[in-house]
Enzyme design. Sequence first.
Site, short mmCIF file in Angstrom:
data_model
loop_
_atom_site.label_atom_id
_atom_site.label_comp_id
_atom_site.label_asym_id
_atom_site.label_seq_id
_atom_site.Cartn_x
_atom_site.Cartn_y
_atom_site.Cartn_z
N GLU A 1 5.64 -36.80 32.41
CA GLU A 1 5.76 -36.46 33.83
C GLU A 1 5.25 -37.63 34.68
O GLU A 1 4.22 -38.21 34.37
CB GLU A 1 4.95 -35.21 34.18
CG GLU A 1 5.10 -34.84 35.66
CD GLU A 1 4.12 -33.78 36.14
OE1 GLU A 1 4.44 -32.60 35.96
OE2 GLU A 1 3.06 -34.15 36.69
N THR B 1 7.97 -35.16 39.74
CA THR B 1 7.48 -34.06 40.57
C THR B 1 8.07 -34.14 41.99
O THR B 1 8.69 -35.14 42.38
CB THR B 1 5.94 -34.03 40.65
OG1 THR B 1 5.51 -35.19 41.33
CG2 THR B 1 5.32 -33.96 39.27
N GLY C 1 6.33 -23.59 44.24
CA GLY C 1 5.45 -24.48 45.00
C GLY C 1 4.21 -23.72 45.42
O GLY C 1 4.21 -22.48 45.45
N ASP C 2 3.16 -24.46 45.74
CA ASP C 2 1.93 -23.81 46.18
C ASP C 2 2.03 -23.46 47.65
O ASP C 2 2.56 -24.23 48.45
CB ASP C 2 0.73 -24.75 45.96
CG ASP C 2 0.34 -24.79 44.49
OD1 ASP C 2 0.40 -23.72 43.84
OD2 ASP C 2 0.00 -25.88 44.00
#
Length: 290
Positions: free
Chosen positions: A17, A48, A108-109
């Site tokens: 990642e 990301t 998503g946060d």
Amino acid sequence: MRIYSLFETGRPVFSLEVFPPKKTVSLARVKQTLRELAVLRPDYVSVTYGAAGTAAGLTCELAACLKQELGIEPLAHLTCINSSREQLDGVLARMREVGVENILALRGDRSPDVAPQKDFLHANELMRYIQSRYDFSLAGACYPEGHPDSPTVEADLQALLYKQQAGAKHLVTQLFFDTDGYFRFVDRARAAGITLPIQPGVMPIVKLGQIQRTVALSAASLPAAFSKMIARYEQDPDGLYKAGIQYAVSQCLALLAGGAPGIHIYTMNNPDVAKRVYEGIRDALGREEN
Ligand code: FAD
């Protein structure tokens, strides 16, 4: 290439990642990081997506670099909680244009400073929408220690089942330090009807500053062996660097020996760390020397 097909070969899938820079001016540096990571011949590299979707263009740029310049399959992350359907359609069109075939679809946060958009409240809703309109292959996130918002482990597994039903083809875990916890989670997921490959995500911790940030963000529990390592090397940055890599290597080896279908390394854009971990697990991945 559809990433899920890699899991059908039975060979451990090795992936990395990376995250895009905060500013466009730093893009060249991250592209150089990708070139250095490419030497490890990852099966795929995930990129990301900035929390508020503001850097969507940079995710696409890095995915394009992977696909077009380096010949590596990108897995582009995409979050939905802070974007409207129209905004997401724009990003999806751009991803298609640059040749992305695989998307890690996420909620998503939630940010205390940004009111969430209402079109998609959960990852499975985004997945269902993408499935109905586009031809991307989908992956989803999962949480061996439970997602922090989940009231119970059962509720979290139910949410995972929704992702499978919405078309996810493989799952990537949140980072964790308790390797046995991964296997317990896989057993629980199988019992709940989740049949997808569950690829463990491992983050080598090589600096003290990483620990507080990482633990706060992931809520990962710290096994005694991990805490002892931190205490021992608190005043010794070089020692911690080596011990952190060794801890990640041991985790990966135990995961592969126990039957995990691959390893996803959270590289933190550090090619040296990724390379050292890769060298420690190359044989277990069944790979020849480069
Ligand atoms: P969801 O699946 O929507 O789950 C969130 C919570 O809601 C969970 O508690 C779940 O149990 C519950 N839930 C899920 N579906 C339902 C439903 N239908 N009804 C009721 N409850 C439900 N964040 C970024 O901003 N950018 C990234 O690139 C990024 N990459 C990530 C990669 C991985 C591998 C992982 C593990 C996380 C990543 N994250 C990223 C963080 C992620 O966005 C957060 O963990 C987020 O809080 C949850 O995302 P999700 O897709 O799992 O959400």
